[in-house]
Design a protein around this motif. Structure first.
Motif, PDB file in Angstrom:
ATOM      1  N   ASN A 159     -20.718  41.624 -38.493  1.00 47.81           N
ATOM      2  CA  ASN A 159     -19.864  40.462 -38.703  1.00 47.81           C
ATOM      3  C   ASN A 159     -20.689  39.176 -38.755  1.00 47.81           C
ATOM      4  O   ASN A 159     -20.321  38.223 -39.423  1.00 47.81           O
ATOM      5  CB  ASN A 159     -18.817  40.397 -37.586  1.00 47.81           C
ATOM      6  CG  ASN A 159     -17.640  39.540 -37.964  1.00 47.81           C
ATOM      7  OD1 ASN A 159     -17.332  39.381 -39.139  1.00 47.81           O
ATOM      8  ND2 ASN A 159     -16.978  38.999 -36.972  1.00 47.81           N
ATOM      9  N   PRO A 182     -16.691  45.738 -38.897  1.00 50.61           N
ATOM     10  CA  PRO A 182     -17.589  44.583 -38.916  1.00 50.61           C
ATOM     11  C   PRO A 182     -18.222  44.270 -37.566  1.00 50.61           C
ATOM     12  O   PRO A 182     -19.264  43.652 -37.502  1.00 50.61           O
ATOM     13  CB  PRO A 182     -16.689  43.432 -39.371  1.00 50.61           C
ATOM     14  CG  PRO A 182     -15.306  43.870 -39.050  1.00 50.61           C
ATOM     15  CD  PRO A 182     -15.305  45.366 -39.129  1.00 50.61           C
ATOM     16  N   ASP A 183     -17.595  44.684 -36.454  1.00 55.50           N
ATOM     17  CA  ASP A 183     -18.129  44.352 -35.141  1.00 55.50           C
ATOM     18  C   ASP A 183     -19.087  45.399 -34.607  1.00 55.50           C
ATOM     19  O   ASP A 183     -19.473  45.346 -33.447  1.00 55.50           O
ATOM     20  CB  ASP A 183     -16.987  44.140 -34.142  1.00 55.50           C
ATOM     21  CG  ASP A 183     -16.239  42.848 -34.424  1.00 55.50           C
ATOM     22  OD1 ASP A 183     -16.870  41.926 -34.980  1.00 55.50           O
ATOM     23  OD2 ASP A 183     -15.052  42.764 -34.107  1.00 55.50           O
TER      24      ASP A 183
END
Length: 136
Positions: free
Chosen positions: A49, A5-6
């Motif tokens: 994210n 997600p990052d």
């Protein structure tokens, strides 16, 4: 690595997210204010994210579903040249040449005439394609 997600996103991912957001807006799931607010979040997002909360309460939770649909559509599409656009690009040049050769300005009337002939039914074809795509 696609599930991290990052991970940083680029312009293509932001455009896919905005396209998906636009579909939700067109379906009536978002108000104008919600759409504006969420669009601002998407355009300023740097990582995946940051996109997750934008789609958290919508049926297709992530824009990756839209990108998969777009990828499938592009594979099956094949080569589709835009002959109408190519012809329309040549008409004004041809009109200018004929103007200087013949000395009459009437050749410039060919420009809107060609546009009407080439693209007059285009709006109807796009509407039919959209209706067929929505029914699938």
């Amino acid at each position: 690595m696609a599930d991290v997600p990052d991970i940083r996103i680029g312009t293509a991912e932001r455009e896919q997210a905005l396209d998906l957001l636009g579909r939700h807006f067109a379906a009536g799931r978002l108000t104008v204010d919600e759409f504006d607010t969420r669009s601002a979040v998407v355009t300023s997002a740097v990582t995946r994210n940051e996109l997750a909360p934008v789609f958290a309460d919508l049926p297709a939770a992530t824009p990756s579903a839209a990108s998969a649909d777009n990828a499938d559509a592009k594979v099956g599409r094949g080569f589709d040249p835009d002959w109408g656009g190519r012809i329309m690009a040549v008409i004004p040049i041809l009109a200018v040449i004929l103007f200087f050769v013949t000395g009459t300005w009437l050749w410039f009337l060919a420009i809107p005439l060609a546009g009407a002939l080439l693209f007059g039914a285009d709006r109807e074809r796009k509407r039919d394609r959209k209706r067929d795509r929505d029914s699938d």
